[in-house]
Design a protein around this motif. Structure first.
Motif, short mmCIF file in Angstrom:
data_model
loop_
_atom_site.label_atom_id
_atom_site.label_comp_id
_atom_site.label_asym_id
_atom_site.label_seq_id
_atom_site.Cartn_x
_atom_site.Cartn_y
_atom_site.Cartn_z
N CYS A 14 -15.51 38.53 58.48
CA CYS A 14 -15.93 38.86 57.09
C CYS A 14 -16.64 40.20 57.03
CB CYS A 14 -16.87 37.78 56.56
SG CYS A 14 -16.18 36.13 56.65
N GLU A 15 -17.38 40.55 58.10
CA GLU A 15 -18.17 41.79 58.08
C GLU A 15 -17.28 43.03 58.09
OE1 GLU A 15 -17.79 39.74 60.55
OE2 GLU A 15 -17.16 40.96 62.25
N ARG A 16 -16.02 42.87 58.50
CA ARG A 16 -15.11 44.01 58.53
C ARG A 16 -14.44 44.26 57.17
NH1 ARG A 16 -13.06 44.77 63.87
NH2 ARG A 16 -14.87 44.96 65.20
N ARG A 17 -14.42 43.22 56.35
CA ARG A 17 -13.67 43.32 55.08
C ARG A 17 -14.17 44.46 54.19
NH1 ARG A 17 -14.41 37.09 53.37
NH2 ARG A 17 -13.05 36.13 54.94
N THR A 18 -15.49 44.68 54.23
CA THR A 18 -16.07 45.67 53.31
C THR A 18 -15.92 47.10 53.83
OG1 THR A 18 -18.18 45.22 54.39
CG2 THR A 18 -17.77 44.10 52.29
N ASP A 19 -15.43 47.24 55.06
CA ASP A 19 -15.24 48.57 55.66
C ASP A 19 -13.83 49.08 55.29
OD1 ASP A 19 -14.88 50.78 57.25
OD2 ASP A 19 -15.88 49.90 59.00
N LYS A 20 -13.80 49.86 54.21
CA LYS A 20 -12.53 50.32 53.64
C LYS A 20 -11.68 51.07 54.68
CE LYS A 20 -12.79 53.37 50.38
NZ LYS A 20 -13.36 54.06 49.22
N ASP A 21 -12.34 51.94 55.46
CA ASP A 21 -11.60 52.75 56.43
C ASP A 21 -11.04 51.87 57.55
OD1 ASP A 21 -12.25 54.93 54.94
OD2 ASP A 21 -14.02 55.45 56.13
N ALA A 30 -1.03 48.80 65.87
CA ALA A 30 0.26 48.60 66.54
C ALA A 30 0.64 47.12 66.63
CB ALA A 30 0.22 49.21 67.93
N ARG A 31 -0.38 46.25 66.71
CA ARG A 31 -0.06 44.83 66.83
C ARG A 31 -0.53 44.04 65.59
NH1 ARG A 31 -1.90 46.30 71.67
NH2 ARG A 31 -3.88 45.25 71.32
N ALA A 32 -0.62 44.74 64.46
CA ALA A 32 -0.94 44.04 63.20
C ALA A 32 0.22 43.10 62.87
CB ALA A 32 -1.14 45.04 62.07
N ARG A 33 -0.12 41.93 62.33
CA ARG A 33 0.93 40.96 62.00
C ARG A 33 0.77 40.55 60.55
NH1 ARG A 33 0.67 36.27 66.05
NH2 ARG A 33 2.94 36.20 66.09
N TYR A 34 1.91 40.34 59.90
CA TYR A 34 1.91 40.05 58.47
C TYR A 34 2.63 38.74 58.17
CZ TYR A 34 0.31 44.76 57.39
OH TYR A 34 -0.43 45.90 57.29
N PRO A 73 -2.41 44.22 51.15
CA PRO A 73 -2.38 42.88 51.75
C PRO A 73 -3.75 42.21 51.77
CG PRO A 73 -2.44 44.54 53.48
CD PRO A 73 -2.48 45.29 52.18
N VAL A 74 -3.75 40.90 51.96
CA VAL A 74 -4.99 40.14 52.17
C VAL A 74 -5.30 40.15 53.67
CG1 VAL A 74 -6.10 37.88 51.98
CG2 VAL A 74 -4.46 38.61 50.23
N PHE A 75 -6.51 40.52 54.02
CA PHE A 75 -6.91 40.48 55.43
C PHE A 75 -7.31 39.04 55.78
CE2 PHE A 75 -10.55 40.93 58.51
CZ PHE A 75 -9.74 41.16 59.62
N LEU A 76 -6.59 38.47 56.75
CA LEU A 76 -6.83 37.07 57.11
C LEU A 76 -7.84 36.94 58.25
CD1 LEU A 76 -3.14 35.76 57.08
CD2 LEU A 76 -4.84 35.52 55.27
N GLY A 77 -7.82 37.92 59.18
CA GLY A 77 -8.75 37.83 60.30
C GLY A 77 -8.16 38.41 61.58
N LEU A 78 -8.89 38.20 62.67
CA LEU A 78 -8.51 38.74 63.97
C LEU A 78 -8.21 37.60 64.93
CD1 LEU A 78 -11.46 41.30 64.31
CD2 LEU A 78 -9.09 41.85 63.70
N GLU A 82 -8.13 40.52 69.13
CA GLU A 82 -8.56 41.46 68.09
C GLU A 82 -7.41 42.04 67.28
OE1 GLU A 82 -12.18 43.08 67.75
OE2 GLU A 82 -12.45 40.99 68.32
N ASN A 83 -6.24 41.41 67.32
CA ASN A 83 -5.12 41.89 66.51
C ASN A 83 -5.31 41.44 65.07
OD1 ASN A 83 -3.84 42.90 68.83
ND2 ASN A 83 -2.95 40.89 69.24
#
Ligand SMILES: [Zn+2]
Length: 308
Positions: A14-21, A30-34, A73-78, A82-83
């Motif tokens: 949750c703490e990463r969600r507010t970090d726009k960058d 490279a290993r982001a999954r959708y 997209p909606v960020f679901l988590g890591l 950490e992907n």
């Protein structure tokens, strides 16, 4: 049997969600999954017999190839490595514009149906439910309830902000009390008008503003079945993302036993003994009464009662 929301396979971070960058770069990791949902139904991988199902994860390159790169997209988590994991919900119309979309995105299946089939793991079912709930919220909150202007997605989709008046909007969750009313060796089961033939379940209803859980349980049972309730105890809860409820499972001790149903809500209600419930679970009760499917919290309330 899998249930929705009983397991978490991703760190929601949750703490990463507010970090726009951070979100902006995570999308291109490279290993982001959708996960892709079509009309709120996730694309899945299934075998020929449809006996197992899992979420179909797409790499970022597919998202670009499908022409979905501009979707927020909606960020679901890591995951443990950490992907970052995301979800995109598109309309069927949009899916048809994806090169070979109707073929390449199939099958896509209703999350509730997946829960009913019991073919998906609890972890994946929870993720699909979470993605569905947020995506559904986005589709119904396009405009600001304060001034009527357009809402923009923020915080990886977990906040909507009105571009005009600046009002923030957060995902809603509707608490529902679901309670097994007991009287010694008997419990109360009821049929809502919309239930399939023969199906009975625990009574349930939406909580109202200003109520606590106990008050909501007592009000609902009195309204629906005319039974007065004394002691209320919490048992367990379950997210129910259709569209965004939280089921709060309780046990309620009856103070009266004469049933007087509200026919707007119920078509029937009856007291049944533990032995009868066991027979109903086994499909051996002479009345042909059916009880809720294994993924439903009502089933767990009934199971706990007969196991005492
Ligand atoms: Zn506004």
């Amino acid at each position: 049997m899998p249930t929705i929301g009983t397991a978490e396979s991703l760190n929601r971070a949750c703490e990463r969600r507010t970090d726009k960058d951070w979100i902006a770069s995570a999308k291109f990791h490279a290993r982001a999954r959708y996960m892709i949902l079509i009309e709120l139904k996730p694309a899945i991988v299934s075998d020929e017999e449809r006996s197992i199902a899992s979420i179909r994860w797409f790499p970022r390159s597919d998202i670009e190839d499908f022409g979905l790169g501009r979707e927020e997209p909606v960020f679901l988590g890591l995951d443990d490595d950490e992907n970052p994991h995301f979800a995109i919900n598109i309309t069927e119309h949009r899916a048809r514009a994806v090169p070979e979309g109707p073929f390449i995105l199939k099958p896509y299946v209703d999350v509730r149906g997946l829960a009913g089939q019991g073919t998906m793991s609890p972890e994946e079912l929870s993720l699909a439910g979470m993605a569905r709930a947020i995506a559904s919220w986005h589709t119904t909150q396009r405009c600001c309830g304060h001034c009527g202007s357009t809402n923009n997605k923020k915080d990886g989709g977990w906040r909507l902000k009105c571009w005009s008046c600046g009002q923030d909007h957060f995902p809603r969750m509707d608490p529902v009390v679901i309670m097994l009313v007991t009287d010694g060796d008997r419990c109360l089961i009821g049929r809502e008008q919309r239930f399939p033939d023969g199906l009975y379940s625990a009574l349930a209803g939406f909580m109202e503003p200003g109520e606590n859980i106990e008050a909501a349980v007592r009000r609902e049972v009195l309204e629906e079945a005319g039974i007065k309730v004394g002691k209320v105890t919490y048992q367990e809860s379950q997210p129910w993302p259709f569209p965004h409820s939280l089921m709060i499972g309780c046990r309620a001790e009856a103070l009266s036993t004469d049933i007087k149903i509200d026919t707007e809500e119920l078509s029937d209600a009856k007291w049944v003994t533990r032995e009868e419930v066991r027979k109903m679970f086994a499909g051996e009760h002479p009345s042909g009464t059916q009880l809720p499917r294994p993924y439903a919290i009502a089933r767990k309330l009934l199971m706990a009662f007969i196991e005492e």
